[in-house]
Design a protein around this motif. Structure first.
Motif, PDB file in Angstrom:
ATOM      1  N   ASP A 192       0.836  -1.218   0.000  1.00  0.00           N
ATOM      2  CA  ASP A 192       0.000   0.000   0.000  1.00  0.00           C
ATOM      3  C   ASP A 192       0.861   1.254   0.000  1.00  0.00           C
ATOM      4  O   ASP A 192       0.343   2.362  -0.222  1.00  0.00           O
ATOM      5  N   ASP A 193       2.124   1.113   0.257  1.00  0.00           N
ATOM      6  CA  ASP A 193       3.022   2.278   0.332  1.00  0.00           C
ATOM      7  C   ASP A 193       4.307   1.968  -0.442  1.00  0.00           C
ATOM      8  O   ASP A 193       5.358   1.698   0.138  1.00  0.00           O
ATOM      9  N   PRO A 194       4.233   1.988  -1.816  1.00  0.00           N
ATOM     10  CA  PRO A 194       5.419   1.668  -2.610  1.00  0.00           C
ATOM     11  C   PRO A 194       6.616   2.538  -2.267  1.00  0.00           C
ATOM     12  O   PRO A 194       7.734   2.037  -2.152  1.00  0.00           O
ATOM     13  N   ALA A 195       6.394   3.838  -2.087  1.00  0.00           N
ATOM     14  CA  ALA A 195       7.527   4.725  -1.803  1.00  0.00           C
ATOM     15  C   ALA A 195       8.180   4.360  -0.480  1.00  0.00           C
ATOM     16  O   ALA A 195       9.413   4.342  -0.357  1.00  0.00           O
ATOM     17  N   GLY A 196       7.363   4.032   0.538  1.00  0.00           N
ATOM     18  CA  GLY A 196       7.917   3.653   1.831  1.00  0.00           C
ATOM     19  C   GLY A 196       8.693   2.347   1.734  1.00  0.00           C
ATOM     20  O   GLY A 196       9.749   2.190   2.375  1.00  0.00           O
ATOM     21  N   LEU A 197       8.173   1.393   0.977  1.00  0.00           N
ATOM     22  CA  LEU A 197       8.876   0.117   0.808  1.00  0.00           C
ATOM     23  C   LEU A 197      10.218   0.330   0.123  1.00  0.00           C
ATOM     24  O   LEU A 197      11.236  -0.241   0.507  1.00  0.00           O
ATOM     25  N   ILE A 198      10.212   1.205  -0.897  1.00  0.00           N
ATOM     26  CA  ILE A 198      11.461   1.483  -1.613  1.00  0.00           C
ATOM     27  C   ILE A 198      12.484   2.120  -0.684  1.00  0.00           C
ATOM     28  O   ILE A 198      13.670   1.785  -0.711  1.00  0.00           O
ATOM     29  N   ARG A 199      12.018   3.038   0.182  1.00  0.00           N
ATOM     30  CA  ARG A 199      12.947   3.675   1.112  1.00  0.00           C
ATOM     31  C   ARG A 199      13.569   2.653   2.077  1.00  0.00           C
ATOM     32  O   ARG A 199      14.670   2.842   2.582  1.00  0.00           O
ATOM     33  N   GLY A 200      12.837   1.548   2.332  1.00  0.00           N
ATOM     34  CA  GLY A 200      13.346   0.532   3.264  1.00  0.00           C
ATOM     35  C   GLY A 200      14.350  -0.422   2.635  1.00  0.00           C
ATOM     36  O   GLY A 200      14.996  -1.207   3.326  1.00  0.00           O
ATOM     37  N   ILE A 201      14.454  -0.377   1.302  1.00  0.00           N
ATOM     38  CA  ILE A 201      15.381  -1.280   0.615  1.00  0.00           C
ATOM     39  C   ILE A 201      16.733  -0.589   0.506  1.00  0.00           C
ATOM     40  O   ILE A 201      17.018   0.161  -0.419  1.00  0.00           O
ATOM     41  N   THR A 202      17.571  -0.795   1.462  1.00  0.00           N
ATOM     42  CA  THR A 202      18.890  -0.174   1.473  1.00  0.00           C
ATOM     43  C   THR A 202      19.913  -1.180   1.955  1.00  0.00           C
ATOM     44  O   THR A 202      19.558  -2.265   2.446  1.00  0.00           O
ATOM     45  N   GLY A 203      21.170  -0.820   1.885  1.00  0.00           N
ATOM     46  CA  GLY A 203      22.229  -1.672   2.431  1.00  0.00           C
ATOM     47  C   GLY A 203      22.886  -2.533   1.379  1.00  0.00           C
ATOM     48  O   GLY A 203      22.671  -2.381   0.180  1.00  0.00           O
ATOM     49  N   ARG A 204      23.698  -3.479   1.840  1.00  0.00           N
ATOM     50  CA  ARG A 204      24.451  -4.347   0.936  1.00  0.00           C
ATOM     51  C   ARG A 204      23.527  -5.367   0.282  1.00  0.00           C
ATOM     52  O   ARG A 204      22.415  -5.610   0.731  1.00  0.00           O
ATOM     53  N   HIS A 205      24.031  -6.013  -0.786  1.00  0.00           N
ATOM     54  CA  HIS A 205      23.195  -6.925  -1.560  1.00  0.00           C
ATOM     55  C   HIS A 205      22.615  -8.054  -0.728  1.00  0.00           C
ATOM     56  O   HIS A 205      21.456  -8.420  -0.892  1.00  0.00           O
ATOM     57  N   HIS A 206      23.408  -8.623   0.185  1.00  0.00           N
ATOM     58  CA  HIS A 206      22.877  -9.760   0.942  1.00  0.00           C
ATOM     59  C   HIS A 206      21.736  -9.313   1.844  1.00  0.00           C
ATOM     60  O   HIS A 206      20.791 -10.055   2.095  1.00  0.00           O
ATOM     61  N   ALA A 207      21.776  -8.048   2.349  1.00  0.00           N
ATOM     62  CA  ALA A 207      20.679  -7.536   3.174  1.00  0.00           C
ATOM     63  C   ALA A 207      19.443  -7.307   2.319  1.00  0.00           C
ATOM     64  O   ALA A 207      18.314  -7.607   2.733  1.00  0.00           O
ATOM     65  N   ILE A 208      19.655  -6.755   1.131  1.00  0.00           N
ATOM     66  CA  ILE A 208      18.530  -6.562   0.204  1.00  0.00           C
ATOM     67  C   ILE A 208      17.886  -7.903  -0.111  1.00  0.00           C
ATOM     68  O   ILE A 208      16.667  -8.058  -0.105  1.00  0.00           O
ATOM     69  N   GLU A 209      18.755  -8.889  -0.389  1.00  0.00           N
ATOM     70  CA  GLU A 209      18.288 -10.230  -0.728  1.00  0.00           C
ATOM     71  C   GLU A 209      17.373 -10.777   0.369  1.00  0.00           C
ATOM     72  O   GLU A 209      16.259 -11.237   0.109  1.00  0.00           O
ATOM     73  N   ASP A 210      17.850 -10.729   1.616  1.00  0.00           N
ATOM     74  CA  ASP A 210      17.067 -11.271   2.721  1.00  0.00           C
ATOM     75  C   ASP A 210      15.773 -10.481   2.918  1.00  0.00           C
ATOM     76  O   ASP A 210      14.698 -11.062   3.129  1.00  0.00           O
ATOM     77  N   TYR A 211      15.869  -9.181   2.833  1.00  0.00           N
ATOM     78  CA  TYR A 211      14.686  -8.335   3.053  1.00  0.00           C
ATOM     79  C   TYR A 211      13.610  -8.625   2.011  1.00  0.00           C
ATOM     80  O   TYR A 211      12.444  -8.859   2.339  1.00  0.00           O
ATOM     81  N   LEU A 212      14.026  -8.610   0.745  1.00  0.00           N
ATOM     82  CA  LEU A 212      13.052  -8.815  -0.318  1.00  0.00           C
ATOM     83  C   LEU A 212      12.508 -10.239  -0.309  1.00  0.00           C
ATOM     84  O   LEU A 212      11.335 -10.472  -0.587  1.00  0.00           O
ATOM     85  N   ALA A 213      13.362 -11.223  -0.020  1.00  0.00           N
ATOM     86  CA  ALA A 213      12.894 -12.602   0.012  1.00  0.00           C
ATOM     87  C   ALA A 213      11.783 -12.781   1.027  1.00  0.00           C
ATOM     88  O   ALA A 213      10.765 -13.433   0.761  1.00  0.00           O
ATOM     89  N   GLU A 214      11.978 -12.195   2.208  1.00  0.00           N
ATOM     90  CA  GLU A 214      10.959 -12.326   3.239  1.00  0.00           C
ATOM     91  C   GLU A 214       9.656 -11.669   2.801  1.00  0.00           C
ATOM     92  O   GLU A 214       8.567 -12.186   3.019  1.00  0.00           O
ATOM     93  N   ASN A 215       9.756 -10.505   2.187  1.00  0.00           N
ATOM     94  CA  ASN A 215       8.546  -9.826   1.728  1.00  0.00           C
ATOM     95  C   ASN A 215       7.830 -10.595   0.635  1.00  0.00           C
ATOM     96  O   ASN A 215       6.599 -10.663   0.603  1.00  0.00           O
ATOM     97  N   VAL A 216       8.597 -11.192  -0.272  1.00  0.00           N
ATOM     98  CA  VAL A 216       7.988 -11.969  -1.352  1.00  0.00           C
ATOM     99  C   VAL A 216       7.311 -13.213  -0.781  1.00  0.00           C
ATOM    100  O   VAL A 216       6.156 -13.522  -1.092  1.00  0.00           O
ATOM    101  N   LEU A 217       8.028 -13.954   0.059  1.00  0.00           N
ATOM    102  CA  LEU A 217       7.467 -15.190   0.594  1.00  0.00           C
ATOM    103  C   LEU A 217       6.234 -14.926   1.445  1.00  0.00           C
ATOM    104  O   LEU A 217       5.261 -15.688   1.415  1.00  0.00           O
ATOM    105  N   ASP A 218       6.245 -13.832   2.213  1.00  0.00           N
ATOM    106  CA  ASP A 218       5.108 -13.537   3.077  1.00  0.00           C
ATOM    107  C   ASP A 218       3.868 -13.184   2.274  1.00  0.00           C
ATOM    108  O   ASP A 218       2.744 -13.286   2.788  1.00  0.00           O
ATOM    109  N   ALA A 219       4.062 -12.767   1.036  1.00  0.00           N
ATOM    110  CA  ALA A 219       2.914 -12.358   0.214  1.00  0.00           C
ATOM    111  C   ALA A 219       2.304 -13.530  -0.559  1.00  0.00           C
ATOM    112  O   ALA A 219       1.278 -13.370  -1.221  1.00  0.00           O
ATOM    113  N   ILE A 220       2.936 -14.689  -0.502  1.00  0.00           N
ATOM    114  CA  ILE A 220       2.437 -15.847  -1.239  1.00  0.00           C
ATOM    115  C   ILE A 220       1.424 -16.592  -0.372  1.00  0.00           C
ATOM    116  O   ILE A 220       1.641 -16.805   0.819  1.00  0.00           O
TER     117      ILE A 220
END
Length: 808
Positions: free
Chosen positions: A222-250
């Motif tokens: 519901d808040d694309p801009a807020g989600l984008i602001r939360g995607i920061t840091g090194r690649h492995h952190a991005i990977e873990d963050y996004l993976a959790e968000n994707v899996l939780d939405a399935i």
């Protein structure tokens, strides 16, 4: 668009040998390679695809999967390479690469080989194989595309110097803002502003997987801009963050399906159903692929699928964290599924992952011999290497598998060590009485096979007695091996009737073998018997039957086919069919000096020498003779050594450089009586001594040569060994002619010529010695005179043309 930009980059590189796509995980290496493969296929170029998996760091399995990929575009070639690999293991690398390169360079159709995830390979031998392929292939016919996370193992510097390299790296693969906008807005349909896209591109560094995962998360945010602001840091952190968000939405049902099926490197509907209990597995797999959840089909029918390795790792971490108790059960289910379908390697891998050592060991003990029965000895050894050392060293049946595998790969010493370990375990370990008897019978058969490789048959009957007596309780493959060994032992004590009876008894067991090799060896035994009896047409038919059997499934260049082909070639050579014999012997010579029993080794070298000499290539004949001498010396084989020395004396070729020179036997040194293999060795050793007397040229020497040669004819005339007798008669004629006993020589030559005419075996005469050949024209004139009186069968012009000594 990234596809167009990078594909244009690849096209502009021209026909260079190596295209290396190198970047960290998640940059779209595989996607680009797949798009490039489709582009190439669209132009009519054949593309073979190899996805490296977790087991491919084992050289044999890497090569096995390489062959499977080649099967997509060169089925016949793949069968040949598969057979070579199974029968030679890592020793087949040089042959396999040479065959692959020769095939594609002789073809008018170029081939592209794509190897995905090369970074999983670190085995020095596999890296060396890749280097050899790149060094020797012709880019006009074969090109290689490799995706990898690292630059190792591809000879990049050498390829760059040769201007044979197209390199695509992470900088090339990164999305810029315009490409990210196309992915997120035009393709995914997300309601993002240019500022959102730019921020997300900066946060991910243009990392393709992160952008893709973000697009999946943003669809439900519901808040694309807020989600984008939360995607920061090194690649492995991005990977873990996004993976959790994707899996939780399935949705839970699909998520559970994803988690369960992530246990397997490859997945199909039936396997997925076994793991999840759902009856909708095919529909779910297709739905997951269609939703872009990092699942890729591996075939056009959408039968087999594979997760992107990053996404699979995400899923595995999730199940390990949330329901670790499920993991062993899922792996055990997968192991059972693969075992029921005879896919033993995968079954053992999952049993080990389940932590069930007993299951893994049991699978190998129950099913591993299936690989041996199909002569897949290299695969069997790799499978055994996967087992814990404690299990391997304490289970006699596993040690028997090690012994079988090594002897089938022509490795005598490792086979003997494994046999010794198995016997020690059988003495000490508690084994059920039935199993104990079966394994002891198997030990005897392997011991007999090891002895046969060393050309020892004296103890064969005793060693295989248990296997033959308990035939109905043993694997047909073991019984067939025992019967074939018993047949050859009978051949070498010249009891040809017993050899035939044993093969008649063994025929039902041969027929029950899964592979063709027992039947092939049985036909070879019968062919050798017929050949020794000078039943030439029967011998040729048995050898041709052996060759047809060995080529079952179009394995034209398997070890078995080349062994049978050598025996057939000798029979063909004796009938003066030089071209076919030369081709078969050239193929057999590629096996190397260790392959095959001594009966085949002697044929491979001696007939090979004679064919080359008959075709006028004396240099090639000398090279082959030297190779045979080195093989006999290295393997300590007196029978092969004796025949090599006799052939060297016949052709008057110099000794092999670097090997000790054995002086010819003298007449007082001859041994009597002699039996079995000793008799065979003595005939050739004494033939060398007789030839030495003839070459000496003095009257006394030549008279002694006649006496000596006459003794051999008398020894063999009633011995039931027609082929050995014919050789002795030819040597006697040559000796008589050299000594000036022309009338007696011509009379004897007339008799053996009549025999050779009836049998069609011309080469015995042409190879009988220079003085024998000199008499042939006189015999020809005599034959023509007698034919006119109807005293002899008519001789065709073709026969006398073949007897003309211009090609000897």
């Amino acid at each position: 668009m990234v596809r167009e930009r990078l594909l244009q980059m690849l096209w502009s590189g021209g026909r260079r040998m190596l295209t290396a796509i190198i970047a960290p995980p998640g940059f779209g290496k595989t996607t680009l390679a797949a798009q490039w493969a489709r582009e190439l296929a669209g132009t009519g170029i054949h593309v073979a695809w190899l996805s490296v998996d977790t087991d491919d760091n084992e050289l044999v399995w890497f090569l096995s999967h390489l062959v499977q990929s080649i099967r997509q575009v060169r089925p016949a070639l793949a069968r040949e390479l598969d057979a070579a690999l199974d029968e030679h293991g890592d020793n087949a690398v040089e042959y396999m690469l040479a065959t692959l390169i020769n095939d594609v360079q002789q073809s008018t159709e170029p081939m592209i080989l794509i190897i995905d995830d090369w970074h999983r390979i670190s085995h020095p031998a596999a890296v060396s194989a890749m280097t050899s392929l790149l060094d020797n292939a012709d880019a006009a016919h074969l090109r290689v595309v490799v995706t990898s996370q690292t630059r190792t193992g591809m000879a990049l510097s050498r390829m760059r110097v040769r201007d044979e390299l197209i390199e695509v790296d992470a900088a090339d693969l990164r999305f810029d803002a315009s490409e990210a906008r196309e992915l997120l807005i035009d393709v995914a349909g997300l309601p993002l502003t240019d500022e959102d896209v730019n921020a997300l591109t900066r946060a991910t560094g243009g990392w393709v997987t992160a952008l893709h995962l973000a697009s999946l998360s943003l669809r439900t945010s519901d808040d694309p801009a807020g989600l984008i602001r939360g995607i920061t840091g090194r690649h492995h952190a991005i990977e873990d963050y996004l993976a959790e968000n994707v899996l939780d939405a399935i949705e839970p049902r699909t998520l559970d399906f994803l988690l369960a099926t992530s246990m397997c490197e490859y997945i199909c509907a039936d396997l997925a159903g076994a793991l999840t209990g759902t009856t909708r597995s095919q529909a779910l797999l297709e739905e997951i692929e269609d939703r872009g959840l990092f699942l890729r089909r591996l075939d056009q029918d959408r039968t087999w699928f594979r997760y992107h390795h990053l996404f699979r790792e995400f899923l595995q971490r999730r199940i390990e964290r949330e329901t670790p108790e499920r993991i062993s059960g899922l792996h055990r289910t997968a192991a059972q599924w693969f075992a029921e379908r005879g896919i033993i390697r995968e079954a053992v891998t999952h049993a080990e992952a389940a932590g069930d050592e007993e299951m893994a060991v049991g699978l190998v003990e129950r099913h591993g011999t299936n690989l041996l029965e199909l002569y897949q000895a290299a695969s069997a050894l790799v499978l055994l290497d996967k087992l814990p050392h404690s299990a391997l060293s304490s289970r006699p049946r596993l040690q028997l598998m090690v012994a079988w595998s090594n002897i089938l790969l022509h490795r005598v010493r490792p086979a003997e060590r494994a046999l010794a370990a198995a016997e020690s375990l059988l003495c000490d370990a508690p084994v059920a009485s039935g199993d104990l008897g079966e394994m002891q019978a198997e030990v005897g058969t392997i011991r007999a096979l090891v002895a046969a490789r060393c050309d020892h048959y004296d103890a064969t009957d005793e060693l295989v007695r248990g296997a033959l007596a308990g035939a109905d309780e043993l694997s047909p493959w073991v019984v067939s091996a025992a019967a074939n060994l018993a047949s050859m032992a009978a051949v070498h004590r010249f009891d040809f009737d017993a050899a035939e009876r044993r093969q008649e008894w063994a025929a039902p067991y041969h027929a029950r073998n899964r592979g063709p090799y027992a039947r092939m060896h049985g036909s070879c035994c019968l062919g050798i018997v017929a050949h020794e009896r000078l039943e030439i047409s029967t011998a040729e038919e048995q050898f041709r039957q052996a060759l047809r059997t060995a080529r079952h499934g179009n394995n034209r260049h398997s070890t078995a086919a080349r062994l049978a082909g050598a025996l057939l070639a000798e029979a063909l050579y004796e009938q003066n069919h030089l071209i076919e014999a030369d081709r078969l012997l050239d193929e057999s010579f590629l096996l190397g000096y260790e392959a095959g029993a001594v009966d085949v080794k002697t044929v491979r070298y001696i007939a090979g020498v004679r064919v080359k000499a008959a075709l006028g290539d004396r240099a090639a004949a000398a090279q082959r003779l030297d190779a045979g001498a080195r093989a006999a010396h290295t393997l300590m084989l007196p029978r092969l050594r004796a025949q090599i020395e006799d052939e060297r004396a016949r052709l008057r070729l110099p000794a092999t450089i670097g090997l000790p020179v054995r002086p010819p036997l003298t007449y007082p040194e001859r041994l009597r009586p002699v039996h079995g293999l000793d008799a065979t060795i003595a005939q050739f050793d004494e033939s060398v001594g007789i030839r030495a007397l003839l070459y000496d040229g003095t009257p006394d020497s030549m008279e002694l040569a006649c006496t000596w040669a006459q003794e051999w004819v008398e020894l063999l005339v009633d011995a039931g060994r027609p082929r050995a007798l014919l050789r002795a008669q030819c040597l006697l004629v040559d000796s008589l002619a050299a000594a000036g006993h022309t009338d007696e020589a011509e009379e004897r030559l007339a008799a053996i010529t009549a025999q050779c005419v009836a049998l069609g075996i011309v080469r015995y005469l042409l190879d009988g010695g220079p003085h024998l050949v000199g008499l042939l024209e006189d015999v020809r004139a005599d034959y023509e005179a007698r034919r006119r009186k109807n005293e002899w069968p008519s001789l065709s012009d073709g026969f006398w043309s073949a007897l003309t000594p211009t090609d000897s």
